[in-house]
Each structure stands twice: as structure tokens, then as C-alpha cells.
Design a protein around this motif. Structure first.
Motif, PDB file in Angstrom:
ATOM      1  N   ASN A   1       0.849  -1.207   0.000  1.00 21.46           N
ATOM      2  CA  ASN A   1       0.000   0.000   0.000  1.00 21.46           C
ATOM      3  C   ASN A   1       0.874   1.243   0.000  1.00 21.46           C
ATOM      4  OD1 ASN A   1      -1.504  -2.197   1.683  1.00 21.46           O
ATOM      5  ND2 ASN A   1      -3.088  -0.845   0.888  1.00 21.46           N
ATOM      6  N   PRO A   2       0.302   2.373  -0.420  1.00 21.78           N
ATOM      7  CA  PRO A   2       1.097   3.600  -0.478  1.00 21.78           C
ATOM      8  C   PRO A   2       1.406   4.187   0.894  1.00 21.78           C
ATOM      9  CG  PRO A   2      -1.149   4.008  -1.250  1.00 21.78           C
ATOM     10  CD  PRO A   2      -1.053   2.551  -0.941  1.00 21.78           C
ATOM     11  N   SER A   3       2.277   5.177   0.899  1.00 21.76           N
ATOM     12  CA  SER A   3       2.729   5.780   2.153  1.00 21.76           C
ATOM     13  C   SER A   3       3.392   7.116   1.863  1.00 21.76           C
ATOM     14  CB  SER A   3       3.755   4.848   2.796  1.00 21.76           C
ATOM     15  OG  SER A   3       4.585   5.543   3.687  1.00 21.76           O
ATOM     16  N   VAL A   4       3.264   8.047   2.793  1.00 24.24           N
ATOM     17  CA  VAL A   4       4.116   9.245   2.785  1.00 24.24           C
ATOM     18  C   VAL A   4       5.205   9.056   3.851  1.00 24.24           C
ATOM     19  CG1 VAL A   4       4.226  11.729   3.298  1.00 24.24           C
ATOM     20  CG2 VAL A   4       2.383  10.819   1.877  1.00 24.24           C
ATOM     21  N   ARG A   5       4.776   9.033   5.129  1.00 24.46           N
ATOM     22  CA  ARG A   5       5.719   9.019   6.245  1.00 24.46           C
ATOM     23  C   ARG A   5       6.587   7.768   6.275  1.00 24.46           C
ATOM     24  NH1 ARG A   5       1.948  12.229   6.937  1.00 24.46           N
ATOM     25  NH2 ARG A   5       0.758  10.583   6.004  1.00 24.46           N
ATOM     26  N   THR A   6       5.976   6.613   6.103  1.00 19.68           N
ATOM     27  CA  THR A   6       6.718   5.375   6.344  1.00 19.68           C
ATOM     28  C   THR A   6       7.834   5.197   5.322  1.00 19.68           C
ATOM     29  OG1 THR A   6       4.745   4.444   7.330  1.00 19.68           O
ATOM     30  CG2 THR A   6       6.455   2.893   6.679  1.00 19.68           C
ATOM     31  N   ARG A   7       7.503   5.370   4.052  1.00 19.64           N
ATOM     32  CA  ARG A   7       8.551   5.194   3.054  1.00 19.64           C
ATOM     33  C   ARG A   7       9.653   6.243   3.213  1.00 19.64           C
ATOM     34  NH1 ARG A   7       8.614   5.225  -3.587  1.00 19.64           N
ATOM     35  NH2 ARG A   7      10.875   5.050  -3.674  1.00 19.64           N
TER      36      ARG A   7
ATOM     37  N   ILE B   1       7.479  -4.676   6.055  1.00 20.51           N
ATOM     38  CA  ILE B   1       6.349  -4.971   5.159  1.00 20.51           C
ATOM     39  C   ILE B   1       5.141  -4.150   5.576  1.00 20.51           C
ATOM     40  CG2 ILE B   1       4.805  -6.769   4.242  1.00 20.51           C
ATOM     41  CD1 ILE B   1       6.962  -8.834   4.999  1.00 20.51           C
ATOM     42  N   ARG B   2       4.468  -3.558   4.572  1.00 21.12           N
ATOM     43  CA  ARG B   2       3.183  -2.862   4.805  1.00 21.12           C
ATOM     44  C   ARG B   2       2.107  -3.539   3.987  1.00 21.12           C
ATOM     45  NH1 ARG B   2       1.384   3.369   4.844  1.00 21.12           N
ATOM     46  NH2 ARG B   2       2.277   3.019   6.896  1.00 21.12           N
ATOM     47  N   ILE B   3       1.020  -3.935   4.625  1.00 18.89           N
ATOM     48  CA  ILE B   3      -0.120  -4.510   3.903  1.00 18.89           C
ATOM     49  C   ILE B   3      -1.396  -4.148   4.649  1.00 18.89           C
ATOM     50  CG2 ILE B   3       0.346  -6.799   4.943  1.00 18.89           C
ATOM     51  CD1 ILE B   3      -0.931  -7.951   2.273  1.00 18.89           C
TER      52      ILE B   3
ATOM     53  N   PHE C   1      -1.505  -4.149  13.377  1.00 14.18           N
ATOM     54  CA  PHE C   1      -0.538  -3.396  14.185  1.00 14.18           C
ATOM     55  C   PHE C   1       0.307  -2.428  13.358  1.00 14.18           C
ATOM     56  CE2 PHE C   1      -1.016  -7.609  16.337  1.00 14.18           C
ATOM     57  CZ  PHE C   1      -1.788  -7.147  17.386  1.00 14.18           C
ATOM     58  N   HIS C   2       0.843  -1.441  14.062  1.00 11.33           N
ATOM     59  CA  HIS C   2       1.728  -0.447  13.440  1.00 11.33           C
ATOM     60  C   HIS C   2       2.758  -0.048  14.506  1.00 11.33           C
ATOM     61  CE1 HIS C   2       3.144   2.500  10.745  1.00 11.33           C
ATOM     62  NE2 HIS C   2       2.066   3.199  10.507  1.00 11.33           N
ATOM     63  N   PRO C   3       3.730  -0.941  14.766  1.00 13.26           N
ATOM     64  CA  PRO C   3       4.602  -0.734  15.929  1.00 13.26           C
ATOM     65  C   PRO C   3       5.445   0.530  15.883  1.00 13.26           C
ATOM     66  CG  PRO C   3       5.384  -2.567  14.564  1.00 13.26           C
ATOM     67  CD  PRO C   3       4.029  -2.213  14.063  1.00 13.26           C
ATOM     68  N   TYR C   4       5.946   0.911  14.710  1.00 12.96           N
ATOM     69  CA  TYR C   4       6.779   2.122  14.661  1.00 12.96           C
ATOM     70  C   TYR C   4       5.929   3.360  14.949  1.00 12.96           C
ATOM     71  CZ  TYR C   4      10.396  -0.848  12.663  1.00 12.96           C
ATOM     72  OH  TYR C   4      11.326  -1.837  12.473  1.00 12.96           O
ATOM     73  N   GLN C   5       4.654   3.324  14.528  1.00  8.48           N
ATOM     74  CA  GLN C   5       3.767   4.445  14.834  1.00  8.48           C
ATOM     75  C   GLN C   5       3.538   4.526  16.343  1.00  8.48           C
ATOM     76  OE1 GLN C   5       2.567   6.741  12.496  1.00  8.48           O
ATOM     77  NE2 GLN C   5       2.190   7.820  14.424  1.00  8.48           N
ATOM     78  N   GLY C   6       3.347   3.380  16.981  1.00  5.48           N
ATOM     79  CA  GLY C   6       3.154   3.377  18.435  1.00  5.48           C
ATOM     80  C   GLY C   6       4.362   3.946  19.161  1.00  5.48           C
TER      81      GLY C   6
ATOM     82  N   HIS D   1      -2.503  12.408  16.312  1.00  6.80           N
ATOM     83  CA  HIS D   1      -3.053  11.692  15.154  1.00  6.80           C
ATOM     84  C   HIS D   1      -1.854  11.111  14.397  1.00  6.80           C
ATOM     85  CE1 HIS D   1      -4.989  10.843  11.350  1.00  6.80           C
ATOM     86  NE2 HIS D   1      -6.162  11.143  11.859  1.00  6.80           N
ATOM     87  N   PRO D   2      -1.967   9.862  13.925  1.00 16.44           N
ATOM     88  CA  PRO D   2      -0.815   9.252  13.257  1.00 16.44           C
ATOM     89  C   PRO D   2      -0.575   9.781  11.842  1.00 16.44           C
ATOM     90  CG  PRO D   2      -2.679   7.741  13.292  1.00 16.44           C
ATOM     91  CD  PRO D   2      -3.099   8.919  14.099  1.00 16.44           C
ATOM     92  N   MET D   3      -1.568  10.490  11.285  1.00 16.91           N
ATOM     93  CA  MET D   3      -1.517  11.025   9.926  1.00 16.91           C
ATOM     94  C   MET D   3      -1.536   9.877   8.899  1.00 16.91           C
ATOM     95  SD  MET D   3       1.111  14.250  10.403  1.00 16.91           S
ATOM     96  CE  MET D   3       0.366  15.321   9.160  1.00 16.91           C
ATOM     97  N   PRO D   4      -2.010  10.088   7.690  1.00 10.14           N
ATOM     98  CA  PRO D   4      -2.537  11.336   7.156  1.00 10.14           C
ATOM     99  C   PRO D   4      -3.879  11.716   7.818  1.00 10.14           C
ATOM    100  CG  PRO D   4      -2.898   9.557   5.585  1.00 10.14           C
ATOM    101  CD  PRO D   4      -2.067   8.991   6.692  1.00 10.14           C
ATOM    102  N   VAL D   5      -4.049  12.993   8.094  1.00  9.62           N
ATOM    103  CA  VAL D   5      -5.245  13.490   8.756  1.00  9.62           C
ATOM    104  C   VAL D   5      -6.336  13.754   7.721  1.00  9.62           C
ATOM    105  CG1 VAL D   5      -6.184  15.323  10.196  1.00  9.62           C
ATOM    106  CG2 VAL D   5      -3.795  14.637  10.481  1.00  9.62           C
TER     107      VAL D   5
ATOM    108  N   ASN E   1       9.120  11.838  14.730  1.00 11.69           N
ATOM    109  CA  ASN E   1       9.661  10.757  15.562  1.00 11.69           C
ATOM    110  C   ASN E   1       9.670   9.404  14.873  1.00 11.69           C
ATOM    111  OD1 ASN E   1      10.232  12.527  17.576  1.00 11.69           O
ATOM    112  ND2 ASN E   1       8.419  12.065  18.800  1.00 11.69           N
ATOM    113  N   ARG E   2       8.863   9.244  13.830  1.00 12.67           N
ATOM    114  CA  ARG E   2       8.953   8.002  13.058  1.00 12.67           C
ATOM    115  C   ARG E   2      10.394   7.756  12.611  1.00 12.67           C
ATOM    116  NH1 ARG E   2       4.538   5.870  10.465  1.00 12.67           N
ATOM    117  NH2 ARG E   2       6.092   4.335   9.835  1.00 12.67           N
ATOM    118  N   LEU E   3      11.031   8.828  12.138  1.00 12.88           N
ATOM    119  CA  LEU E   3      12.425   8.721  11.690  1.00 12.88           C
ATOM    120  C   LEU E   3      13.325   8.240  12.821  1.00 12.88           C
ATOM    121  CD1 LEU E   3      14.773   9.424   9.673  1.00 12.88           C
ATOM    122  CD2 LEU E   3      14.815  11.669  10.759  1.00 12.88           C
TER     123      LEU E   3
END
Ligand code: CP
Length: 345
Positions: A53-59, A109-111, A145-150, A301-305, A329-331
Motif C-alpha cells: 500500500n502507499p505511504s508518505v511518512r513510512t517510506r 512490510i506494509r499490507i 498493528f503499526h509498531p513504529y507508529q506506536g 493523530h498518526p496522519m494522514p489526517v 519521531n517516526r524517523l
């Protein structure tokens, strides 16, 4: 603490001390971002970023993280990999994971959403990669789950209740109240970010009020873990179904749209039905009036808002909004986890 070789599929799998090891290193890396000592941690190593799936922040943040650690992040999609699926012949996960392990230092992996036909299928795919791979596998967001976001969320909240960016106080979160509220919207989102936020908030001793309309229950197994985490930390947990309640005394207000448990009825993701259903709840939105009833809460909010649906512009862009700090902080948390699990620290 030795985390080399560890998978990160949800923060719930890591002990509190392991989470703190990652968060303390992330803090050091944020305060001293371009110190040359970090540049050799992944020198000569590659991280595979496998996106269904697409991404801004994660990629972007993973690619920057690999660069800042002296390594390389390679972008992969299923279209480029000739994989076996329910509908097509191709390579098995066993073969792909074993071969990828011969090349790279780690796999993310993102799905999400429309790439699965039932809740939990994305999580199972990542677990299968983790089973066969001999290098660390992490979730870059799946349907559970989204551990890096947490990790980024908790670091951001601790900074706001500490001494600001790069100066978090994690102990200060103990006894603070998180209001995590469903919001209406046009994106029909997976449960991963909110479930991960609930898990990590409960690990750090926050009181939790979870608010959503009747019919939007989350994963009962995950909610069971959240309740157990709260009980272990002597923190309160409640579920309410009123869009106006829960704001009193809140220190963190987190809003997010999420899909209903009926989203995969018939074995397909019923996105348009989910959006039409969600848009019938316009009162489920975070506003300045509601925020005024809190204990000077920050907005998270984890974004995208989905502005105008999940939150009003004045709150999302207001002086108590933590959204960009958390996105940043994701980085830092990703650099820390990559360094600890696949690097040469
Ligand atoms: N929060 C988050 O994962 O953002 P992206 O979907 O843009 O990666």
C-alpha cells in the motif's frame, strides 16, 4: 540489552525494558541527529521496504533512516516480485523470505485495507515472512498493528509532557488520561494505528477512554491485551459510545477513523459502504470546543489526517497539536530499532 536479530511485529511483543532501550536510543539520535557515529551503523547494508500500500511518512522516514545510518533502503512492491497469490502462480513466501535474507539486513512490510480479503490476513502474511526469514522482519503497518507508529506516538507524548523535542519524560505519562476517539471520515482505515496506540499507552501506565459509535468494536483479543496492560499498571480503561463525553480531564486526545467489523463481509473490502456508513456520524469529530473541556490536552493523530472529518483545522494546526512532532519521531524510532536489530552499534 541485545536486540540484534529481533523482529518487531507489534510493541506488545517487546518487554518494557526493550521498548525503553529503543526509545532512549531514539532520543539520543534525535538530539544528535547527524553525529558521524551513527553513519557507520548500517554501512554497506540494505533494508528491504516491501509496500503493498502507499505511504508518505513510512517510506520517506525509512529511506532517510537508512541513509542517516550509512545504509540503503530498497523500495519493493508485489508487482515487481512475481509472488504466488490465491489467484496467481508464483514464488512462495518461504522462497522469497529465504532469498531476501541472503541479501539484506532487514525487511519491513506494509499490507493494509484493500490488499487483504479479511481482517488479520496482512498480519498473517507478515508473520509468515518472519517465520521463514533469517533477518529481522518488522511491520510497517498491517491490518492489526503499526509498531513504529506506536513508538513515535509515545515518544511524542513524552516530549510534550517532558521538556520538549528530544527531551521526553516517559514516567510523566503514568496516570495521564488518553481519550482515543473514533472519527467520521472518507478513508475507511485499518485498525493498526489505534490498536498500537492503545497497546503502548497501556504499557506506559496511561488511563484510557476509548470512544466510538456502537458497531465499531476493535479486535477483542487486542482489547483484552490493553485491559491486561492497564490492570498491570493500575490504570483505568473504559469504552464509551458518546461523541461528547470523555474529554473532561484528558491529557491526550487522539482521533482516527476506522472501519467497522463488517468491512470484509463477502471476502472483499467494502470501502464505499464503509465510507457511506461512517459519514452518517458527523458529530464524531474533534473540535476546539471539545478540546476546551480537557486538561489542556495535546492533539494526536498518526496522519494522514482527514481534516474536517476527524478533526477541525484549528485543532490539527493549533498550538497543542503534536502531529508533526510525532511524524518526525517516526524517523528517530526507526533509526533506533534498525540500529539495535540489524546494525553494528
Ligand atoms: N502514519 C503513517 O504510517 O503514515 P503513512 O501511511 O504516510 O506512511
Amino acid at each position: 540489552m541485545d536486540l540484534y536479530g529481533r523482529d518487531l511485529l507489534t510493541t506488545q511483543d517487546w518487554s518494557f525494558d526493550e521498548l525503553m532501550t529503543a526509545l532512549e536510543l531514539a532520543t539520543k539520535m534525535k538530539r544528535d541527529r547527524f553525529n558521524p557515529r551513527w553513519m557507520k551503523v548500517l554501512e554497506g547494508r540494505t533494508f528491504f521496504m516491501f509496500f503493498y500500500n502507499p505511504s508518505v511518512r513510512t517510506r520517506q522516514s525509512f529511506e532517510c533512516a537508512a541513509t542517516e545510518l550509512g545504509g540503503h533502503a530498497q523500495y519493493l512492491t508485489p508487482e515487481t516480485m512475481r509472488l504466488k497469490t490465491a489467484a496467481t502462480a508464483g514464488e512462495t513466501i518461504e522462497d522469497a523470505a529465504k532469498v531476501m535474507s541472503r541479501y539484506a539486513a532487514g525487511i519491513g512490510i506494509r499490507i493494509l485495507e484493500d490488499k487483504v480479503t479479511r481482517y488479520g490476513e496482512g498480519w498473517e502474511l507478515i508473520k509468515e515472512y518472519a517465520y521463514w526469514a533469517t533477518i529481522p522482519v518488522s511491520s510497517m503497518a498491517d491490518d492489526r498493528f503499526h509498531p513504529y507508529q506506536g513508538l513515535a506516538d509515545i515518544m511524542g507524548w513524552a516530549e510534550w509532557f517532558g521538556e520538549g523535542p528530544g527531551r521526553p519524560n516517559f514516567e510523566a505519562l503514568r496516570g495521564k488520561k488518553l481519550l482515543l476517539t473514533w472519527a467520521h471520515g472518507a478513508l475507511a482505515r485499518s485498525w493498526c494505528s489505534v490498536q498500537e496506540a492503545l497497546l503502548i499507552a497501556s504499557r506506559f501506565g496511561m488511563h484510557i477512554t476509548l470512544a466510538y459509535p456502537e458497531g465499531y468494536d476493535l479486535d477483542p483479543e487486542v482489547i483484552g491485551w490493553v485491559k491486561a496492560n492497564c490492570a498491570a499498571n493500575k490504570a483505568d480503561f473504559e469504552i464509551i459510545h458518546d461523541p461528547e463525553a470523555g474529554y473532561e480531564g484528558a491529557h491526550v486526545v487522539y482521533s482516527r477513523n476506522w472501519m467497522s467489523p463488517q468491512a470484509y463481509e463477502g471476502g472483499v473490502f467494502r470501502k464505499q459502504e464503509e465510507i457511506q456508513k461512517a459519514l452518517q456520524y458527523p458529530q464524531w469529530i474533534v473540535t476546539a470546543e471539545k478540546m476546551a473541556r480537557t486538561d489542556n490536552a495535546i492533539f494526536s493523530h498518526p496522519m494522514p489526517v482527514d481534516r474536517g472529518h476527524e478533526v477541525t483545522d484549528d485543532v490539527a494546526s493549533g498550538p497543542r497539536s503534536a502531529i508533526y512532532d510525532i511524524a518526525e519521531n517516526r524517523l528517530h524510532v526507526q533509526k533506533a530499532v534498525m540500529a539495535l536489530t540489524m546494525g553494528n552499534l
